[in-house]
Design an enzyme around this catalytic site. Structure first.
Site, short mmCIF file in Angstrom:
data_model
loop_
_atom_site.label_atom_id
_atom_site.label_comp_id
_atom_site.label_asym_id
_atom_site.label_seq_id
_atom_site.Cartn_x
_atom_site.Cartn_y
_atom_site.Cartn_z
N ASN A 145 -9.48 -11.96 8.17
CA ASN A 145 -10.25 -12.21 8.96
C ASN A 145 -10.34 -13.80 9.70
O ASN A 145 -10.69 -13.95 10.80
CB ASN A 145 -11.97 -11.85 8.70
CG ASN A 145 -12.29 -10.38 8.81
OD1 ASN A 145 -11.20 -9.63 8.90
ND2 ASN A 145 -13.34 -9.81 8.49
N GLU A 146 -10.01 -14.52 8.89
CA GLU A 146 -10.04 -16.00 9.20
C GLU A 146 -8.77 -16.06 10.04
O GLU A 146 -8.69 -17.01 11.14
CB GLU A 146 -9.75 -16.86 8.03
CG GLU A 146 -11.08 -17.10 7.22
CD GLU A 146 -11.25 -15.87 6.00
OE1 GLU A 146 -12.20 -15.93 5.45
OE2 GLU A 146 -10.46 -14.86 6.00
N GLU A 176 -1.39 -1.73 14.20
CA GLU A 176 -2.15 -1.54 12.69
C GLU A 176 -3.53 -2.09 12.80
O GLU A 176 -4.62 -1.30 12.36
CB GLU A 176 -1.42 -2.42 11.92
CG GLU A 176 -2.14 -2.80 10.35
CD GLU A 176 -1.47 -3.81 9.47
OE1 GLU A 176 -1.86 -3.85 8.37
OE2 GLU A 176 -0.43 -4.16 9.78
N SER A 202 0.91 -1.42 0.06
CA SER A 202 -0.13 -0.14 0.07
C SER A 202 1.13 1.19 0.02
O SER A 202 1.88 1.36 0.94
CB SER A 202 -1.03 -0.02 1.23
OG SER A 202 -1.71 -1.00 1.23
#
Length: 396
Positions: free
Chosen positions: A382-383, A244, A161
């Site tokens: 998310n997992e 983060e 990013s």
């Protein structure tokens, strides 16, 4: 932390709100409202405007160049920045690598890098994910081989990013191969204009250039660019990831989005003479998300209180990451549905002749919808976060 109940915080809130209303670059706010991408020059001007006030590194202690604000003041600042519609501060410098440098770096590294991060004049990128090591960060293969007083860097970092705006990148590199994958990882900083580094754009589904692929071919950097000890990069990265994942909450921005959706839905018709806000299913979902934002805020305040008391975000930050991601995606879904209704109206104005609202929300709303799909992937899927919660929080 009941921020509204403490009258001593109100002058601070008023000062921050006044700054964004009168002194912050207006052209940046207009571009953000239109959903347009900022150029590198605009990113610099936006962040240096905060840096000139000493507000860019809002969570840093005063001894490292920050404002030395309390947890409450930091929270209010974030709320007002988002309320004003200002761009989120690029986190790679002030939220991620800056605290790693002032916690684990040498005095020379602090003097070298912290001032440019704090004043916004130097941009940073984060070199973590690789083509074969995304969420499984411990499997990274990017190599750093010591040759005298230099490291030779080779490999590829991907989904990087803001690399197009950055001057430096901090990297997790493999300096040795141990039985346990998390060992042998080292934290190294590298200028992006170093010979052998190439930055290639990855255009995302919203049509924007957020991400890059960064290739390193025999790139040489001095050993003094290593943060902390060789082989301790994994532990430094876990410290960074706690910050983060906590930073994803963005309560103020979510409240502003919900207020905008409610205002839009109060004007856009749902068919016949009914407004979209009168549609029971839409109104119910909007109210449910508002309640979930309240719950997210309470959870954020609990985590921040632990930091104030000498703790760190730790594994509990994974809870925030999941909550913030799911709420962000639901909010932008509501935007998309409102935009869809408005799009139908444009093909048949006779359905809703009373509508006089501004259609400018539709394009940025659709772009935000696509952008938030990635939130459940970056920063650890998310997992992965659910596995962390199960193993490290619940002890399962």
């Amino acid at each position: 932390m009941n921020l509204d109940a403490d009258p001593s915080l109100q002058p601070f809130r008023a000062e921050v709100r006044s700054f964004f209303a009168t002194a912050y670059p207006k052209e940046i706010l207009r571009k953000m409202e239109a959903g347009a991408s900022l150029t590198t020059d605009e990113v610099r001007r936006a962040e240096m405007a905060l840096g000139e006030k000493g507000w860019l590194a809002s969570a840093w202690p005063a001894e490292h160049g920050g404002p030395g604000w309390s947890i409450e003041e930091q929270y209010i600042f974030d709320e007002e920045l988002e309320r004003a519609g200002a761009p989120t501060v690029t986190p790679m410098g002030v939220v991620y690598v800056g605290p790693v440098i002032y916690t684990f770096g040498s005095d020379e590294q602090k003097a070298r890098w912290l001032p440019g991060i704090a004043d916004g004049s130097v941009g940073w990128a984060q070199g973590y994910s690789e083509p074969e090591a995304g969420s499984d960060l411990a499997s990274l293969q990017f190599s750093a081989v010591q040759d005298g007083d230099e490291y030779v860097l080779s490999g590829t970092k991907i989904w990087t990013s803001a690399a197009q705006h950055a001057d430096w990148i901090f990297l997790l590199t493999r300096t040795s191969r141990e039985e346990k994958k998390q060992l042998g990882i080292t934290f190294i900083c590298c200028p992006l204009d170093q010979p052998g580094v190439s930055v290639k754009p990855i255009i995302s589904i919203d049509g924007k250039y957020h991400l890059s692929q960064c290739d390193f071919v025999d790139v040489r950097v001095p050993v003094t660019n290593r943060i902390g000890e060789e082989g301790k990069g994994w532990s430094y990265s876990q410290y960074l990831l706690g910050n983060e994942r906590t930073s994803y909450a963005r309560i103020g921005g979510k409240r502003k989005q919900l207020a905008d959706i409610r205002a839009i839905a109060s004007h856009i018709p749902a068919g016949g003479n009914r407004r979209l806000i009168d549609d029971s299913q839409f109104a119910s979902r909007l109210s449910q998300v508002e309640i979930r934002v309240d719950a997210l805020e309470i959870t954020v305040l609990r985590v921040l209180s632990s930091v104030r008391d000498g703790g760190s975000p730790g594994t509990e930050a994974s809870i925030l990451k999941i909550m913030a991601t799911e709420i962000a995606q639901e909010i932008t879904t509501l935007f998309l549905e409102a935009a869809a209704d408005h799009g139908m109206r444009k093909f048949n104005d006779s359905v809703s002749p009373e509508w006089t609202g501004d259609s400018g929300f539709a394009a940025p709303g659709v772009a935000s919808y696509f952008g938030t799909r990635a939130q459940s992937i970056y920063g650890g899927t998310n997992e992965i976060q659910r596995n962390i919660i199960a193993k490290r929080v619940l002890g399962l």
